[in-house]
Enzyme design. Structure first.
Site, PDB file in Angstrom:
ATOM      1  CE  LYS A   1     -12.843  -2.388 -15.835  1.00  0.00           C
ATOM      2  NZ  LYS A   1     -13.881  -3.063 -16.662  1.00  0.00           N
TER       3      LYS A   1
ATOM      4  CD  GLN B   1     -15.018  -8.445 -11.367  1.00  0.00           C
ATOM      5  OE1 GLN B   1     -15.611  -9.383 -11.861  1.00  0.00           O
ATOM      6  NE2 GLN B   1     -13.769  -8.178 -11.682  1.00  0.00           N
TER       7      GLN B   1
ATOM      8  CE  LYS C   1     -12.429 -11.569 -10.019  1.00  0.00           C
ATOM      9  NZ  LYS C   1     -12.840 -12.050 -11.367  1.00  0.00           N
TER      10      LYS C   1
ATOM     11  CE  LYS D   1     -18.757 -10.980 -14.303  1.00  0.00           C
ATOM     12  NZ  LYS D   1     -17.308 -11.219 -14.157  1.00  0.00           N
TER      13      LYS D   1
ATOM     14  CG  ASP E   1     -17.581 -13.082 -17.252  1.00  0.00           C
ATOM     15  OD1 ASP E   1     -16.671 -12.958 -16.426  1.00  0.00           O
ATOM     16  OD2 ASP E   1     -18.356 -14.058 -17.238  1.00  0.00           O
TER      17      ASP E   1
ATOM     18  N   GLY F   1     -12.422 -25.692 -20.302  1.00  0.00           N
ATOM     19  CA  GLY F   1     -12.803 -24.562 -21.142  1.00  0.00           C
ATOM     20  C   GLY F   1     -11.895 -24.468 -22.356  1.00  0.00           C
TER      21      GLY F   1
END
Ligand code: 2IT
Length: 445
Positions: free
Chosen positions: A89, A110, A113, A125, A165, A236
């Site tokens: 995932k 990931q 996480k 990813k 993403d 951002g």
């Protein structure tokens, strides 16, 4: 027994020219080395070698036609890093900086996480060096179709579930999902971040930014403080920054900066109205990748070519991309009185800047803890899809809040030092690592 430098030298030899991956692994290994060396099972299972090697790396060619009729060629990847806890995932990134090394770092991060969320998800990813900047909607559609024509061979709702993403939002997920469905003839939860009418979850678009503010709120309430009245720098202007500024505003804080590759804006009145939040979405949808139009539209200052970390604030939230906050930025923030740094982009803080902040006992939340709300709500989207029903936004939001508070508690449990300073980086790494390592031991090599 493991020794950090010899382990890292070997890792470097096996993964040449993948500096971001090496950086991400070093951070985790430094955090968990004592835990590993105290556990004969981890040593016997050669857990560090196995957990730092991706299960599978898929690399493919993406051919597509631009608006001038020219054929373009990009690289496409999916890194299936570790599925000890569940299906792979993790997001897809479309950005000019994408390399195999950057996706390996992201897939590695990931894995831990996703473990922290306590939902059954492994780590993966993917993405492409395709840059949506300056591209038309039709070009993005053609690119997405071509990308999925190849990717669809390797993913599925119980094997690997990509999401968005950087450069991949609701529009791109729609195009990707459409092509998957066209080829496979299936309506399944193979992607998350889907549109609301066709399997998407309420609160998923906002989840990363909301989650990071819930996490920050936990950090503050843990020491008897609150977000109310805090002055905040955000970098951002994309999906993550958007969710973060909305929730910060709701919690009574004032976000005074957002940024783009062209520079940053200072809005002393706060990026705080629904109109300003909606404008951020327009900036993203324009494919121009610049923040200056915000300053023109709302009559505030634009600082070209610089990062927002020079603005005096109480809290800093890097929300753009990896290694966006360097050592000099960390020094400036600390000397200007910044009390918290909450990494919202993945590995947004450079290694030397992170060490500086920790040495100066500035609480630093790592991305794998603070930004886990995005993938957590992706996990909740998978649950809803598996049950063929939708939850209300109150239901999703309360689960998100609960997950973020439980991740905070895990960081505090594993990361609190003898002097009371909470090393969130160490805490998140140990808590995330244990679950994956135990699962790997239990499942055998
Ligand atoms: O970095 C991340 O956690 C994401 N891009 C979200 C991944 C996901 O599967 O929702």
């Amino acid at each position: 027994m493991y020794e950090i430098e010899s382990f890292m030298a070997d890792l470097q030899r096996r993964n040449p020219a993948q500096e971001e991956f090496i950086q991400a692994v070093r951070e985790v290994v430094e955090s968990v080395i004592d835990v590993v060396n105290d556990n004969p099972q981890y040593i016997g299972n050669r857990i560090l070698e196995r957990i730092t090697e991706p299960d599978r790396v898929i690399s493919f060619k993406v051919e597509w036609e631009d608006d001038e009729g020219q054929i373009q060629v990009n690289k496409g990847y999916r890194v299936q890093f570790n599925n000890a806890l569940g299906p792979y995932k993790g997001g897809l990134r479309f950005h000019s900086s994408v390399t195999l090394g950057s996706l390996k770092f992201l897939g590695f991060e990931q894995t831990f996480k996703n473990s922290l969320t306590s939902l059954p998800m492994g780590g993966g990813k993917g993405g492409s060096d395709f840059s949506p900047r300056g591209r038309s909607d039709a070009e993005i559609l053609r690119f997405c179709r071509s990308f999925m024509t190849e990717l669809c061979k390797y993913i599925g709702p119980d094997t690997d579930v990509p999401a968005g993403d950087i450069g991949v939002g609701g529009r791109e997920i729609g195009y990707l999902y459409g092509q998957y469905k066209r080829i496979k003839g299936e309506n399944t939860g193979v992607l998350t971040g889907k549109g609301l009418g066709w399997g998407g979850s309420l609160v998923r678009p906002e989840a990363t930014g909301f989650g990071t503010m819930y996490f920050a709120n936990e950090m503050l309430s843990h020491v008897g403080d609150s977000m109310a009245g805090k002055r905040i720098a955000v970098s951002g202007f994309g999906n993550v920054a958007w969710g973060a500024v909305m929730k910060a505003t709701e919690l009574g804080a004032k976000v005074v900066t957002i940024s783009g590759p062209d520079g940053y804006i200072i809005d002393e009145e706060g990026v705080s109205t629904p109109e300003k939040h909606a404008f951020m979405l327009q900036l993203r949808a324009s494919n121009n990748d610049v923040v200056k139009p915000y300053a023109d539209r709302f009559k505030c200052q634009f600082v070209p070519g610089r990062k927002p970390w020079e603005v005096p604030v109480d809290m800093a939230f890097p929300c753009a991309i990896q290694n966006e906050l360097g050592l000099e930025d960390a020094k400036t923030l600390v000397s200007n009185g910044c009390k918290y740094v909450v990494e919202t982009s993945n590995m947004g803080v450079c290694a030397d800047a992170a060490s500086y902040l920790i040495e100066h006992e500035v609480p630093l939340a790592p991305g794998k803890a603070a930004n886990a709300g995005g993938v957590a709500v992706s996990g909740l989207e998978m649950s809803q899809n598996a049950q063929h029903l939708y939850w209300t936004s109150a239901e999703v939001d309360s689960r998100l809040r609960h997950i973020m508070s439980q991740i905070h508690a895990a960081c505090v449990k594993e990361g609190t030092g003898d002097d009371g300073y909470i090393n969130y980086v160490k805490g998140a790494n140990i808590a995330g690592f244990r679950k994956v390592a135990d699962a790997m031991c239990q499942q055998g090599y």
